[in-house]
Design a protein around this motif. Structure first.
Motif, PDB file in Angstrom:
ATOM      1  N   ILE A  76       0.850  -1.162   0.009  1.00 36.77           N
ATOM      2  CA  ILE A  76      -0.033  -0.097   0.060  1.00 36.77           C
ATOM      3  C   ILE A  76       0.834   1.357  -0.007  1.00 36.77           C
ATOM      4  N   GLU A  77       1.864   1.251   0.740  1.00 38.91           N
ATOM      5  CA  GLU A  77       2.883   2.414   0.750  1.00 38.91           C
ATOM      6  C   GLU A  77       3.559   2.538  -0.415  1.00 38.91           C
ATOM      7  N   GLU A  78       3.697   1.547  -1.149  1.00 35.75           N
ATOM      8  CA  GLU A  78       4.558   1.594  -2.520  1.00 35.75           C
ATOM      9  C   GLU A  78       3.529   2.155  -3.460  1.00 35.75           C
ATOM     10  N   ILE A  79       2.330   1.628  -3.490  1.00 36.40           N
ATOM     11  CA  ILE A  79       1.096   2.258  -4.398  1.00 36.40           C
ATOM     12  C   ILE A  79       1.023   3.603  -4.128  1.00 36.40           C
ATOM     13  N   LYS A  80       0.906   4.092  -2.872  1.00 35.96           N
ATOM     14  CA  LYS A  80       0.933   5.586  -2.520  1.00 35.96           C
ATOM     15  C   LYS A  80       1.891   6.272  -3.272  1.00 35.96           C
ATOM     16  N   ARG A  81       3.176   5.898  -3.140  1.00 36.65           N
ATOM     17  CA  ARG A  81       4.470   6.565  -3.467  1.00 36.65           C
ATOM     18  C   ARG A  81       4.276   6.768  -5.094  1.00 36.65           C
ATOM     19  N   TRP A  82       3.761   5.835  -5.602  1.00 39.94           N
ATOM     20  CA  TRP A  82       3.447   5.704  -7.428  1.00 39.94           C
ATOM     21  C   TRP A  82       2.621   7.096  -7.781  1.00 39.94           C
ATOM     22  N   ILE A  83       1.448   6.794  -6.910  1.00 39.17           N
ATOM     23  CA  ILE A  83       0.389   7.753  -6.888  1.00 39.17           C
ATOM     24  C   ILE A  83       0.852   9.291  -7.045  1.00 39.17           C
ATOM     25  N   ASN A  84       1.465   9.394  -5.770  1.00 40.62           N
ATOM     26  CA  ASN A  84       1.877  10.728  -5.170  1.00 40.62           C
ATOM     27  C   ASN A  84       3.004  11.454  -6.094  1.00 40.62           C
ATOM     28  N   SER A  85       3.767  10.434  -6.876  1.00 42.54           N
ATOM     29  CA  SER A  85       4.566  10.931  -7.890  1.00 42.54           C
ATOM     30  C   SER A  85       3.915  11.291  -9.142  1.00 42.54           C
ATOM     31  N   GLY A  86       2.664  10.970  -9.199  1.00 39.48           N
ATOM     32  CA  GLY A  86       1.950  11.485 -10.397  1.00 39.48           C
ATOM     33  C   GLY A  86       1.540  10.444 -11.344  1.00 39.48           C
ATOM     34  N   VAL A  87       1.582   9.026 -10.866  1.00 37.05           N
ATOM     35  CA  VAL A  87       1.047   8.027 -11.662  1.00 37.05           C
ATOM     36  C   VAL A  87      -0.398   7.684 -11.290  1.00 37.05           C
ATOM     37  N   PRO A  88      -1.164   7.656 -12.495  1.00 38.13           N
ATOM     38  CA  PRO A  88      -2.676   7.262 -12.405  1.00 38.13           C
ATOM     39  C   PRO A  88      -2.787   5.855 -11.791  1.00 38.13           C
ATOM     40  N   VAL A  89      -3.870   5.748 -10.799  1.00 39.66           N
ATOM     41  CA  VAL A  89      -4.224   4.312 -10.284  1.00 39.66           C
ATOM     42  C   VAL A  89      -4.186   3.169 -11.331  1.00 39.66           C
ATOM     43  N   GLY A  90      -4.615   3.568 -12.410  1.00 40.84           N
ATOM     44  CA  GLY A  90      -4.888   2.504 -13.214  1.00 40.84           C
ATOM     45  C   GLY A  90      -3.413   2.247 -13.966  1.00 40.84           C
ATOM     46  N   LYS A  91      -2.327   2.557 -13.728  1.00 41.77           N
ATOM     47  CA  LYS A  91      -1.193   2.457 -14.210  1.00 41.77           C
ATOM     48  C   LYS A  91      -0.369   1.830 -13.098  1.00 41.77           C
ATOM     49  N   VAL A  92      -0.722   1.772 -11.870  1.00 39.09           N
ATOM     50  CA  VAL A  92       0.230   1.265 -10.983  1.00 39.09           C
ATOM     51  C   VAL A  92       0.526  -0.212 -10.935  1.00 39.09           C
ATOM     52  N   LYS A  93      -0.573  -1.151 -11.140  1.00 38.57           N
ATOM     53  CA  LYS A  93      -0.319  -2.594 -11.392  1.00 38.57           C
ATOM     54  C   LYS A  93       0.652  -3.073 -12.411  1.00 38.57           C
ATOM     55  N   ALA A  94       0.608  -2.215 -13.399  1.00 33.49           N
ATOM     56  CA  ALA A  94       1.491  -2.544 -14.673  1.00 33.49           C
ATOM     57  C   ALA A  94       3.043  -2.255 -14.016  1.00 33.49           C
ATOM     58  N   LEU A  95       2.983  -1.097 -13.174  1.00 29.19           N
ATOM     59  CA  LEU A  95       4.555  -0.774 -12.903  1.00 29.19           C
ATOM     60  C   LEU A  95       4.937  -1.680 -11.763  1.00 29.19           C
ATOM     61  N   LEU A  96       3.886  -1.935 -11.076  1.00 32.61           N
ATOM     62  CA  LEU A  96       4.409  -3.101  -9.843  1.00 32.61           C
ATOM     63  C   LEU A  96       4.833  -4.275 -10.429  1.00 32.61           C
ATOM     64  N   GLU A  97       4.512  -4.869 -11.590  1.00 37.01           N
ATOM     65  CA  GLU A  97       4.864  -5.989 -12.238  1.00 37.01           C
ATOM     66  C   GLU A  97       5.843  -5.832 -13.078  1.00 37.01           C
ATOM     67  N   GLY A  98       6.618  -4.548 -13.212  1.00 38.03           N
ATOM     68  CA  GLY A  98       7.763  -4.226 -14.050  1.00 38.03           C
ATOM     69  C   GLY A  98       7.681  -4.040 -15.315  1.00 38.03           C
ATOM     70  N   GLN A  99       6.459  -3.711 -15.812  1.00 34.38           N
ATOM     71  CA  GLN A  99       6.095  -3.135 -17.308  1.00 34.38           C
ATOM     72  C   GLN A  99       6.279  -1.879 -17.725  1.00 34.38           C
ATOM     73  N   THR A 100       6.634  -1.475 -18.672  1.00 31.72           N
ATOM     74  CA  THR A 100       6.718   0.008 -19.074  1.00 31.72           C
ATOM     75  C   THR A 100       5.225   0.405 -19.639  1.00 31.72           C
ATOM     76  N   VAL A 101       5.023   1.636 -19.140  1.00 32.56           N
ATOM     77  CA  VAL A 101       3.745   2.361 -19.312  1.00 32.56           C
ATOM     78  C   VAL A 101       4.020   3.707 -19.743  1.00 32.56           C
ATOM     79  N   ASN A 102       2.822   4.198 -20.413  1.00 25.75           N
ATOM     80  CA  ASN A 102       2.823   5.703 -20.456  1.00 25.75           C
ATOM     81  C   ASN A 102       2.109   6.284 -19.454  1.00 25.75           C
ATOM     82  N   LEU A 103       2.813   7.239 -18.434  1.00 23.89           N
ATOM     83  CA  LEU A 103       2.257   7.682 -17.160  1.00 23.89           C
ATOM     84  C   LEU A 103       1.482   8.624 -17.132  1.00 23.89           C
TER      85      LEU A 103
END
Length: 244
Positions: A50-77
């Motif tokens: 949860i803290e990692e998800i928060k860090r991604w979102i607070n850095s400007g990543v939309p919530v719908g993109k977070v799962k892909a980032l957690l899985e190591g995928q490259t996404v358009n942020l």
């Protein structure tokens, strides 16, 4: 192994339980265990996630993109926030008040307040301010719906344990933004009331014994800074609330 209820985790991580449920159900970001009675149980690994998800979102990543980032995928942020902005503007263009209220409530459940304000609401309001014709009506509709939803959230927050405070605007014209910044503060454990009419002259003695947050929307002038320091030296609990 220690387990925590959704209420415990929400308080520990500073995330609304409704948001945690949305992260699990809609986005598959969390997989808590269940008690025999069906209640969610989170362990320390869940809390770290949860803290990692928060860090991604607070850095400007939309919530719908977070799962892909957690899985190591490259996404358009950026396109996730842009999509939300366009959806909101589309609803406004078609003058759909009920749909607008539903959309704002959904976004409020699924996104941390800071990220939602900074990456969706503020950019949309800025875009609307550039058009002085039909956008003025759209902006008014949006502001009314935002204040309505934020007032609901603040009222619910005041029923919980916390510290009471009042937010007021000083030398600003944007009344809606005062409500939005009050909403932001409510996520930090404050039970917020809003003085919805901005003040040109600030008189903290009118609010004895209260904790005051002041939002000006810009850096304080030297004179304002001196006045703030003077009031604090006099014992007033008054604080400058800064935001992006």
């Amino acid at each position: 192994m220690a387990f925590y209820s959704i209420g415990d985790v929400a308080e520990r991580c500073g995330i609304n339980p409704v948001t945690l449920r949305a992260w699990q159900r809609r986005y598959g970001l969390l997989k808590p265990q269940r008690t025999e009675g069906g209640h969610r149980q989170f362990d320390d690994e869940d809390v770290q996630r949860i803290e990692e998800i928060k860090r991604w979102i607070n850095s400007g990543v939309p919530v719908g993109k977070v799962k892909a980032l957690l899985e190591g995928q490259t996404v358009n942020l950026n396109d996730g926030w842009f999509k939300l902005q366009e959806e909101l503007i589309g609803i406004l263009r078609h003058v759909r008040p009920a749909k607008l209220r539903t959309k704002i409530a959904t976004m409020g459940r699924e996104n941390p307040v800071d990220a939602l304000i900074d990456h969706v609401i503020v950019p949309v309001r800025q875009k609307l301010s550039l058009d002085q014709t039909t956008a003025r009506a759209m902006s008014s509709l949006l502001d009314g719906a935002l204040i309505d939803y934020v007032a609901f959230c603040l009222a619910a927050g005041r029923k919980k344990a916390g510290k009471d405070a009042l937010i007021l605007g000083w030398g600003v014209e944007d009344r809606t933004r005062i409500w939005l910044e009050g909403w932001r503060l409510s996520q930090q454990g404050w039970r917020i009331d809003v003085l919805s009419e901005p003040l040109e002259t600030l008189q903290p003695e009118l609010f004895p014994g209260q904790t005051l947050f002041v939002w000006s929307g810009r850096a304080l002038t030297r004179r304002q800074q001196e006045m703030m320091s003077h009031w604090q030296e006099q014992g007033f609990s008054i604080h400058l609330h800064a935001s992006l």
